[in-house]
Design an enzyme around this catalytic site. Structure first.
Site, PDB file in Angstrom:
ATOM      1  N   ARG B 138      60.177 -52.873 -27.906  1.00 51.03           N
ATOM      2  CA  ARG B 138      59.815 -53.375 -29.231  1.00 51.03           C
ATOM      3  C   ARG B 138      60.501 -52.511 -30.272  1.00 51.03           C
ATOM      4  O   ARG B 138      60.303 -51.295 -30.326  1.00 51.03           O
ATOM      5  CB  ARG B 138      58.306 -53.357 -29.457  1.00 51.03           C
ATOM      6  N   GLU B 154      61.513 -47.066 -35.180  1.00 54.98           N
ATOM      7  CA  GLU B 154      61.749 -46.550 -33.838  1.00 54.98           C
ATOM      8  C   GLU B 154      61.968 -47.703 -32.880  1.00 54.98           C
ATOM      9  O   GLU B 154      61.671 -48.860 -33.194  1.00 54.98           O
ATOM     10  CB  GLU B 154      60.588 -45.665 -33.356  1.00 54.98           C
ATOM     11  N   ASN B 156      60.799 -48.744 -29.232  1.00 51.57           N
ATOM     12  CA  ASN B 156      59.867 -48.403 -28.154  1.00 51.57           C
ATOM     13  C   ASN B 156      60.371 -48.975 -26.839  1.00 51.57           C
ATOM     14  O   ASN B 156      60.549 -50.192 -26.730  1.00 51.57           O
ATOM     15  CB  ASN B 156      58.492 -48.990 -28.452  1.00 51.57           C
ATOM     16  N   SER B 161      53.004 -52.380 -27.003  1.00 48.14           N
ATOM     17  CA  SER B 161      51.753 -53.116 -26.880  1.00 48.14           C
ATOM     18  C   SER B 161      51.615 -54.199 -27.931  1.00 48.14           C
ATOM     19  O   SER B 161      52.492 -54.391 -28.766  1.00 48.14           O
ATOM     20  CB  SER B 161      50.578 -52.145 -26.945  1.00 48.14           C
ATOM     21  N   LYS B 323      63.203 -40.377 -30.010  1.00 50.14           N
ATOM     22  CA  LYS B 323      63.699 -40.262 -31.394  1.00 50.14           C
ATOM     23  C   LYS B 323      65.001 -39.470 -31.452  1.00 50.14           C
ATOM     24  O   LYS B 323      65.879 -39.746 -32.276  1.00 50.14           O
ATOM     25  CB  LYS B 323      62.634 -39.582 -32.251  1.00 50.14           C
ATOM     26  N   LYS B 387      60.221 -35.994 -38.217  1.00 49.01           N
ATOM     27  CA  LYS B 387      59.568 -36.601 -37.057  1.00 49.01           C
ATOM     28  C   LYS B 387      59.768 -35.773 -35.809  1.00 49.01           C
ATOM     29  O   LYS B 387      60.904 -35.437 -35.471  1.00 49.01           O
ATOM     30  CB  LYS B 387      60.147 -37.999 -36.798  1.00 49.01           C
ATOM     31  N   GLU B 391      56.194 -38.528 -28.672  1.00 50.17           N
ATOM     32  CA  GLU B 391      55.686 -39.861 -28.999  1.00 50.17           C
ATOM     33  C   GLU B 391      54.221 -39.819 -29.425  1.00 50.17           C
ATOM     34  O   GLU B 391      53.548 -38.820 -29.232  1.00 50.17           O
ATOM     35  CB  GLU B 391      55.776 -40.767 -27.758  1.00 50.17           C
ATOM     36  N   GLY B 392      53.768 -40.910 -29.943  1.00 47.41           N
ATOM     37  CA  GLY B 392      52.327 -41.097 -30.112  1.00 47.41           C
ATOM     38  C   GLY B 392      51.881 -41.316 -31.541  1.00 47.41           C
ATOM     39  O   GLY B 392      50.801 -41.814 -31.796  1.00 47.41           O
ATOM     40  N   ARG B 470      52.183 -55.418 -38.185  1.00 48.33           N
ATOM     41  CA  ARG B 470      50.985 -54.610 -38.428  1.00 48.33           C
ATOM     42  C   ARG B 470      50.930 -54.263 -39.909  1.00 48.33           C
ATOM     43  O   ARG B 470      51.954 -53.877 -40.490  1.00 48.33           O
ATOM     44  CB  ARG B 470      51.022 -53.331 -37.583  1.00 48.33           C
TER      45      ARG B 470
END
Lengths: 495, 495
Positions: B138, B154, B156, B161, B323, B387, B391-392, B470
């Protein structure tokens, strides 16, 4: 539902090991959650207590029923639909049958009063070609093991619920049937209620003349203030929108009394505060005295009855579905007055349990064998049920209580009927509630939905419209799905 | 997501009055509940905390995006899919780019170690014709108001998800669009993720050779022990079953380490305790060090990597999505090494934000303008984001914190990248969480899914596979849907 009995044990459709049950319960709960087979958690933490949800109580595997008898119950449903319509049309009959019970049951008395008070208005509707009656009935049966027949427990003519969730339950069992070994999903009969019920509502709304471009008619679903079974109703609303682009408003009887009026122009068009005409009033409330706490609710009911909207049900339909009428129709010759073809009458009687009046005059005259039945019930109360005319469940008397009430006697017994106790076979089921399962000996009740639309003298719809199976532990005495006693189930046809 | 900024204000797609919002929120919540657009309530009262549910957090109306840029983002997705595959194939490149960051980031170091430890096993798989790589990526963007472009936040390559819940959100907005005035539902682009993601998984599983009659292969979804986003995953599982009759098992990395083994016969077939071969390992976990609390989880990951099951993702795919690699590809000439056609490379660069290495050597040599960017960031920190490679989410530094960290300097900065701050337009949205709504100024992030399946040298699938929007309040700094900060939304194409 009947209470437990020393009845024969049917073979379960599928035998599951404990190791198989756990993953299958998980599959079932997740599928139910994903597909809207839901009940509200009623958690007061949320702004609307309907918003937090969990899967509806359900049985993991379907219940075996004899194919031939199941298909006969489907076949007979249009005859029951026509019977309700014919009985409802004979208001002198309704009044004669219900007057003795009404003396001891204020609710029946009040419904009879609405019937007589609106007689002139309804005659005018009919003369104007504006009478639209909609029946969404459900005939409930239990399999009687000794006779092998489905015997009618009652015929619901108002607020028959679970049609939509039941169709989803059938789909769930179809899915689980493919996920597990041993269940032939082709033995699950199709369950069209998720389509047939909204289609009947739409046909009735269209017949009212208030739908269509520029007319803006709406369907009003008459609900109880704190509705417990919101998702069954919400599916119906969604299907009315998806299949017919019909908007539904949810209103209580008090809401109707407060905001609706009859348009002075036509004298009979029900108009809401927003100016919309009502095309159909569909009752999911109004069947118990609790729904009429004040005269305002009765005024709402009377407004509906005087309006030219389609009504599901009319007051006459509601009265035709009472236990007292059920009992009277079972009398020799009574049913036959309303069913022109003797073969049809004989077919309907295949589903009648033994039913007797407790009106003192009937017992004295032994009408339909009432005196003999009372004598037998005093000796063998375990073979009978004493049922009050009043709706709602949970008020039946069994065994020693039955015997005592019969011995007490008195005029009040007119508001009861005496009924043969049906002896259903027990099954083994896995019942799932709130994600927890329990294996139990169970009894099941079958409901067959019927839809019927009549516009003045023209019958537009008359069909079998799907089914419902509710299963409960053999050890619990009665109670429904919404009350937490029973779970949703499906039939699995054998033989 | 980027934090708020003095960015221009976009016109909202639909203006709603407060009177319109209430009923529409009710429609939205009920529809979401009926159609499985759900999150678990995590109420410990229930035997399984996933069983009691409520609608997913959602926006009542879709968010406007420029049609031409949205369609360009869809068009470029297969190029990003191919880019990931090409970068992953160049292990010396991955190692060279990631080694400096790995010195300060144990997680990256450990993934690199799995890559090198399994090199021989993977070469053997390839020689045997058993290499199956599955990408479910994604690419996340924000609209940059000054340039009018979608700039990549970014890419993914693991555990992307919300694909399924996002497709349901598109359907919800289609439904609401028909229920309310003013929204043209035809401006909602189709969202095929509910079909495209399971179809890619099924294609990869089939390529593994473990599916089909008598072979009994299963898909293993690698999940976190206390998964928060179960219904998005459950939809994928259900769709794998409904569309492909594929069974999915949910296992943690610890479960895999404990119960799976490589079959001694083939040396590479992953076999579960029940004897089933694994056709595909699909990771919805494994992207954060928290998912590897002990060596057991790393052993599980390595077993997967050595197996001949399809992997989504391979360790190399996962590393290609870091990244640090994203930043390196932005260097002049770097991307172009992996993209044969210069027009494709130019198209990809349309989506690149400014990205700079903070490796001391790179800054000293001003590689890609790193020294200049650091100077600018110290003067105008509000125009940049710092950054971490890790991740997360939730670990980015902005404004004064960014300036301080840059001033601190040190070798540890190698584990960070410096990025241009994207300045998205704000919209007016109605955000609905737990049935309650709130009208807010909001920012939105767009994700485009891509699916890619390669069996040895043969690319079986390479496509754009749906999208995700989102939306969050403009005043909150960052965080996702699962963390409770953002809501699910849809694009509404304008222009």
């Amino acid at each position: 539902m009947s209470p437990p009995a020393d009845a024969p044990r049917a073979t379960s459709s599928v035998e599951l090991t404990t190791e198989q049950i756990g993953p299958l319960v998980d599959d079932a709960v997740v599928w139910a959650n994903q597909h809207g087979l839901l009940v509200a958690l009623k958690d007061p933490k949320f702004v609307n207590p309907e918003y937090a949800v969990i899967h509806a109580p359900l049985s993991l595997t379907p219940v075996p029923f004899p194919r031939e008898r199941f298909e006969l119950a489907q076949k007979v449903q249009p005859l029951f639909n026509s019977l309700v319509d014919a009985v409802a049309a004979d208001e002198p009959y309704l009044e004669a049958v219900l007057r003795p019970a009404a003396q001891h049951d204020e609710f029946t008395a009040r419904l009879l009063r609405v019937l007589s008070d609106t007689r002139g208005a309804r005659a005018a509707l009919r003369a104007a070609g504006s009478e639209v009656a909609l029946g969404i009935h459900r005939s409930d049966y239990m399999l009687d093991a000794p006779s092998g027949k489905f015997l009618q427990v009652e015929l619901n003519t108002i607020a028959s619920s679970f049609g939509c969730l039941s169709a989803l339950t059938t789909r769930l069992h179809g899915y689980l049937g493919l996920r597990m070994e041993g269940l032939d999903a082709s033995s699950l009969p199709p369950n069209p209620s998720l389509e047939a019920l909204p289609d009947a509502l739409a046909a009735a709304a269209a017949a009212s003349g208030h739908m269509g471009p520029g007319r803006g008619g709406v369907v009003v679903m008459v609900v109880q203030p704190g509705e417990r079974n919101a998702y069954d109703q919400q599916w119906l609303q969604l299907q009315l929108w998806e299949r017919h682009r019909l908007r539904t408003l949810r209103m209580t009887l008090a809401d109707i009394a407060r905001t609706a009026r009859l348009d002075p122009g036509t004298g009979s068009t029900a108009v809401l505060a927003g100016g919309q005409p009502v095309a159909c009033f569909y009752f999911r409330a109004g069947y118990t005295p609790n729904d009429y706490p004040s005269d305002a609710e009765w005024a709402g009911r009377e407004l509906v009855e005087r309006s030219n909207a389609a009504k599901c049900p009319t007051v006459a339909y509601q009265l035709a579905g009472t236990k007292k009428v059920q009992q009277d129709l079972a009398r020799p010759g009574s049913l036959e007055r309303f069913v022109p073809d003797p073969r049809d009458a004989a077919l309907l009687r295949e589903f009648f349990a033994g039913l007797w009046s407790l009106d003192p005059a009937d017992v004295a005259a032994d009408v339909g064998g009432a005196a003999g039945a009372v004598r037998q019930a005093l000796e063998h109360p375990e073979a009978f049920v004493l049922k009050p005319q009043r709706e709602g469940g949970g008020n039946n008397l069994y065994d020693e209580e039955l015997r005592q009430r019969l011995r007490e006697g008195g005029e009040g017994l007119s508001a009861f009927i005496l009924m043969q106790r049906i002896l259903p076979p027990t099954n083994q089921s896995v019942l799932v509630r709130n994600g927890q399962w329990q294996q139990s000996d169970t009894l099941s009740e079958l409901g067959i939905y019927g839809t019927f639309v009549r516009h003045n003298d023209k019958v537009l719809v008359n069909q079998q419209a799907g089914h419902l199976v509710r299963t409960k532990t053999a050890s619990s005495n009665e109670g429904g799905v919404a009350a937490g006693f029973a779970v949703l189930d499906s039939p699995f046809l054998v033989g």
